[in-house]
Write a protein that holds these residues in place. Structure first.
Motif, PDB file in Angstrom:
ATOM      1  N   LYS A 102     -25.878  -6.579  -9.976  1.00 30.08           N
ATOM      2  CA  LYS A 102     -26.262  -7.956  -9.673  1.00 30.08           C
ATOM      3  C   LYS A 102     -25.510  -8.976 -10.518  1.00 30.08           C
ATOM      4  O   LYS A 102     -25.077 -10.021 -10.016  1.00 30.08           O
ATOM      5  N   PRO A 158     -20.942  -9.863  -8.294  1.00 31.39           N
ATOM      6  CA  PRO A 158     -20.293 -11.181  -8.305  1.00 31.39           C
ATOM      7  C   PRO A 158     -18.776 -11.112  -8.426  1.00 31.39           C
ATOM      8  O   PRO A 158     -18.071 -11.954  -7.854  1.00 31.39           O
ATOM      9  N   ASP A 212     -29.157 -12.646   8.827  1.00 32.81           N
ATOM     10  CA  ASP A 212     -30.617 -12.652   8.846  1.00 32.81           C
ATOM     11  C   ASP A 212     -31.129 -11.684   9.907  1.00 32.81           C
ATOM     12  O   ASP A 212     -30.363 -10.933  10.522  1.00 32.81           O
ATOM     13  N   ALA A 270     -26.517 -15.716   7.043  1.00 36.18           N
ATOM     14  CA  ALA A 270     -27.454 -16.354   6.117  1.00 36.18           C
ATOM     15  C   ALA A 270     -26.689 -17.364   5.268  1.00 36.18           C
ATOM     16  O   ALA A 270     -25.574 -17.095   4.827  1.00 36.18           O
ATOM     17  N   LEU A 271     -27.288 -18.531   5.039  1.00 36.19           N
ATOM     18  CA  LEU A 271     -26.616 -19.606   4.314  1.00 36.19           C
ATOM     19  C   LEU A 271     -27.284 -19.853   2.969  1.00 36.19           C
ATOM     20  O   LEU A 271     -28.494 -19.652   2.810  1.00 36.19           O
ATOM     21  N   ASP A 272     -26.476 -20.296   2.005  1.00 37.76           N
ATOM     22  CA  ASP A 272     -27.031 -20.640   0.696  1.00 37.76           C
ATOM     23  C   ASP A 272     -27.491 -22.092   0.706  1.00 37.76           C
ATOM     24  O   ASP A 272     -27.507 -22.758   1.746  1.00 37.76           O
ATOM     25  N   ASP A 273     -27.866 -22.615  -0.482  1.00 37.67           N
ATOM     26  CA  ASP A 273     -28.386 -23.981  -0.590  1.00 37.67           C
ATOM     27  C   ASP A 273     -27.356 -25.029  -0.185  1.00 37.67           C
ATOM     28  O   ASP A 273     -27.711 -26.153   0.188  1.00 37.67           O
ATOM     29  N   LYS A 274     -26.084 -24.674  -0.259  1.00 37.46           N
ATOM     30  CA  LYS A 274     -25.027 -25.618   0.093  1.00 37.46           C
ATOM     31  C   LYS A 274     -24.559 -25.450   1.538  1.00 37.46           C
ATOM     32  O   LYS A 274     -23.567 -26.065   1.948  1.00 37.46           O
ATOM     33  N   GLN A 288     -23.319 -22.736   2.779  1.00 43.42           N
ATOM     34  CA  GLN A 288     -22.212 -21.784   2.856  1.00 43.42           C
ATOM     35  C   GLN A 288     -22.739 -20.379   3.122  1.00 43.42           C
ATOM     36  O   GLN A 288     -23.846 -20.032   2.693  1.00 43.42           O
ATOM     37  N   PRO A 289     -21.955 -19.553   3.831  1.00 45.82           N
ATOM     38  CA  PRO A 289     -22.407 -18.186   4.111  1.00 45.82           C
ATOM     39  C   PRO A 289     -22.651 -17.408   2.818  1.00 45.82           C
ATOM     40  O   PRO A 289     -21.842 -17.468   1.879  1.00 45.82           O
ATOM     41  N   ARG A 290     -23.748 -16.697   2.779  1.00 43.84           N
ATOM     42  CA  ARG A 290     -24.036 -15.838   1.634  1.00 43.84           C
ATOM     43  C   ARG A 290     -23.279 -14.534   1.811  1.00 43.84           C
ATOM     44  O   ARG A 290     -23.200 -13.982   2.912  1.00 43.84           O
TER      45      ARG A 290
END
Length: 308
Positions: free
Chosen positions: A198, A203, A216, A222-226, A228-230
């Motif tokens: 993790k 990363p 999903d 799935a998108l992050d807070d911005k 952008q694709p996770r």
């Protein structure tokens, strides 16, 4: 139970269930569902019958010994990072803010250590001058240090010069700990496999572009807070053990030496896992030998053709 067990066995009495009946049920599951799902359903059924046995409703658990076996032909193909991916991962580790990222990835990629061996690796086991690593302990799932699982686990293998150089620099900055760990957790204990993936290995892969999009339940990215694709890392830690083996095989290291370096209990384990790579290396060598023969054969014939 509702979707997989009751439709097939819900109307039968416990006393009528026999091992052959359970095996037939197992075969039905395998033919109509994925193997992981079939395994889960069979495990659930076994738990139900075990509870019935505990209550005295049946004399034995007829599910005992009935498993979903994987045939040799269905043995999953090992995933091996490409050289380009390994290079990108090393560069991403070099650019990472964590100073242990580069030595960690270089040791992981070039030694083929198991994750448990990497997590338990101590400074006394590393000869930075002679460029060797001696595997003499491992960290289990609970972070408890102990000896390798088998006698074959004890071994000394070469350390790539780049990895040795990175370890020398890291040793000057590494946090001191009573266990002598090279890559300790924040509390100076063996780092867990999950945390290692993790916080570092995962990363680094994502930063290197060695990652796959997370989707999903509807199959959408799935998108992050911005927005952008996770992304998820493409490889688990064990894939880098395969990468080390493939690099050695490509360099024509003997199977017996590779067995020793990997800590395999027998040469058969090595061949079962990497036999296709050895065959590929032999085929490549044969091709190059044929090409060489064609070139030198033509060169030898040329003077005669011109009357020299």
């Amino acid at each position: 139970v509702r979707l997989h067990i009751t439709p097939h066995l819900g109307g039968r009495k416990l006393s009528s269930l026999t091992k052959p009946a359970i095996e037939d049920f197992r075969d039905t599951l395998v033919n109509t569902r994925s193997r992981p799902m079939a395994t889960r359903v069979l495990r659930s059924l076994s738990g139900i019958i075990a509870e019935a046995q505990r209550r005295g409703l049946v004399a034995q658990n007829v599910c005992a010994g009935v498993t979903v076996r994987r045939s040799k032909r269905e043995k999953p193909k090992i995933e091996i990072p490409t050289k380009a991916e390994l290079g990108a991962i090393i560069e991403a580790a070099r650019a990472a803010g964590d100073p242990q990222a580069l030595p960690l990835m270089l040791v992981t990629i070039f030694t083929g250590l198991r994750a448990s061996e990497l997590r338990g690796l101590g400074w006394p086991a590393v000869d930075l001058k002679g460029c060797t690593i001696t595997v003499e302990r491992r960290a289990d799932a609970k972070g408890i240090l102990g000896p390798p699982k088998s006698a074959a686990g004890y071994r000394t293998l070469p350390l790539a010069p780049a990895a040795a150089a990175a370890l020398r620099e890291w040793k000057l900055r590494a946090p001191k700990n009573d266990l002598g760990l090279i890559f300790p957790a924040a509390r100076k204990k063996p780092v867990s496999h999950a945390v290692l993936m993790k916080n570092l290995v995962g990363p680094i892969q994502v930063a290197a572009g060695v990652a796959t999009p997370i989707v999903d339940h509807d199959g959408q990215p799935a998108l992050d807070d911005k927005g952008q694709p996770r992304m998820a890392p493409r490889y688990a830690l064990h894939a880098f053990r395969h990468a080390a083996a493939s690099l050695w095989i490509e360099q024509r290291v003997s199977p017996k030496r590779i067995q020793t370096w990997l800590g395999h209990s027998s040469i058969q384990v090595t061949f079962d896992t990497y036999g296709h790579l050895f065959e590929q290396a032999e085929a490549d060598a044969a091709i190059m030998g044929a090409v060489e023969l064609e070139v030198f054969g033509a060169a030898d014939a040329t003077p005669m053709q011109h009357g020299h």
